[in-house]
Design a protein around this motif. Sequence first.
Motif, PDB file in Angstrom:
ATOM      1  N   ALA A   1       0.833  -1.207   0.000  1.00 11.07           N
ATOM      2  CA  ALA A   1       0.000   0.000   0.000  1.00 11.07           C
ATOM      3  C   ALA A   1       0.869   1.260   0.000  1.00 11.07           C
ATOM      4  O   ALA A   1       0.522   2.256  -0.643  1.00 11.07           O
ATOM      5  N   LEU A   2       2.003   1.190   0.693  1.00 11.34           N
ATOM      6  CA  LEU A   2       2.908   2.339   0.722  1.00 11.34           C
ATOM      7  C   LEU A   2       3.471   2.608  -0.673  1.00 11.34           C
ATOM      8  O   LEU A   2       3.563   3.757  -1.109  1.00 11.34           O
ATOM      9  N   ARG A   3       3.836   1.544  -1.384  1.00  5.39           N
ATOM     10  CA  ARG A   3       4.333   1.722  -2.753  1.00  5.39           C
ATOM     11  C   ARG A   3       3.252   2.335  -3.649  1.00  5.39           C
ATOM     12  O   ARG A   3       3.549   3.209  -4.475  1.00  5.39           O
ATOM     13  N   SER A   4       2.020   1.909  -3.466  1.00  5.41           N
ATOM     14  CA  SER A   4       0.910   2.462  -4.259  1.00  5.41           C
ATOM     15  C   SER A   4       0.684   3.933  -3.925  1.00  5.41           C
ATOM     16  O   SER A   4       0.458   4.753  -4.814  1.00  5.41           O
ATOM     17  N   LEU A   5       0.757   4.253  -2.620  1.00  6.40           N
ATOM     18  CA  LEU A   5       0.586   5.648  -2.189  1.00  6.40           C
ATOM     19  C   LEU A   5       1.687   6.523  -2.783  1.00  6.40           C
ATOM     20  O   LEU A   5       1.412   7.620  -3.301  1.00  6.40           O
TER      21      LEU A   5
END
Length: 510
Positions: free
Chosen positions: A179-183
């Motif tokens: 999710a951090l990579r997507s954010l």
Amino acid sequence: MTGQRIGIIDIGSNSVRLVVYERTANGAHRVSDGSKRAARLSERIDENGRLNDAALDELIVTLRHFTMICAHHHTGHIRAVATAAVRNASNCSEILTRIKSETGLDIELLSGEEEASYGFLGMINSLSIRDGFLIDIGGGSTELSLFRNRTLVRSVSFPFGCVSLNKQFGPKGMISDEALRSLEAFVNEAVKREPWIGASPGLPLVGVGGTVRALGKMHQAAYKYPFPHTHNYTIKSEETDLLFDQMRKLPLDKRRKLPGLSKDRADVVVPGIAILRILYRAVKATHYQICGAGLRDGLFHATRFPNHSRQDDVLAFSLNNLSALHPEAPRQHVMQVGRLALELYDSLQFLHQLSGNARVLLDSAAKLFRIGASIDYYEYARHSFYLIVNSHLNGMSHREIIMTAAIASYKSKSRARQQMSEYRELLQDTDLELVYKLGALLQLSIALDRSETQAIGQLFIQASGSSLQLRPIQPRGTLAVEQREIEELASEFKKLWGLSPLLSLPSAIE
């Protein structure tokens, strides 16, 4: 601007805040009341883009409460603004109409550019900084601005903030690695559309707002920083990254217990700092710098000083305001002491060869040495130290504030050392020596107007051998009180300066 009190209401996407500013009889400004309510408006937008009825009902209850506080203070003017969550809501006009009919408040709907402009004004009036980037991470938007030579050059308002990205990427307050990579990809995609962002490397990234203040408090707690103010606090990027990684992996219940972090921000602080780190890298900044002032302060300055809202000299404005908040200090005496202190400093420049910053510290201390008398005259030096350290003295670093307080309250080396011991890790050995010398110089200046009659107009100052000759030109009085005071402090002064001050009485001149 008429009226002695101004209420500023900020309907943000994460919280709704009220600050009541008061103008005192002596022309000083201070915050006399304030209140905050968590709102999470950005979370409460439905699939049609509407702010739901329950959220609007709660907002109106909060605003009624705030208007009652303002009425209690006889506030002459209330300025209420709304930012991203309201301006982006599909039922925006309905929200503003209901608020007007049920609270009487006319809400200014700020554009992203106006939000950035007021945030910049609040920051630039509280920091002595010339160039940098400014970031304000709200609940539903993030403003990034470039300023050069204390002037706003470019700004952009991104349509995402810590609350909206938490809703999108952080279910139950947790952001996984994926999710951090997507954010990060999501934010970087928006940054790419603003090529100017990466064109000014090597500047500080100044942060305003709740996310960066929370970062500052957590950092100070983690590193046991001894000065409990986040305003004008600097943080290195690698320390922010370490804190972020540790915090992101903590379950929400444990994160809520982190020293320095308020419980109502425990979930949204992770996406907030994620935004901060991405934009730090994008602007190629040197370090983070936290500013305690922001949008509400900018609105205050624009409302109170509509024709001159930006301060040219942040430190001078802050010193004058702090002095005016403590009018018990005799103004003419304080001005006389300040004038004599700088004359002595300049006359002894050949001897001490101190930096230009030392002169600023002495001048500031001379303006504030008597403010402690507003608490108790007999212990005014001790109280002056406390008031200076705990006041918002803008335009100085934490180290400089501590040094100014120690110079202003100086009585002896041992007492100054004891006062500064709590903050010792922020000071160098050379700082202590500077405090002693400037403190003794200020004490000599106070002694030269001990009768508080401003009897000395012109003063002839000459270092001769081991003596410091002080010859008043046509003084208005006998100066017997001043001579006695100078004799009493001569021994201490000589230890520090290598000179014994000698005041010539009028009869000795003739």
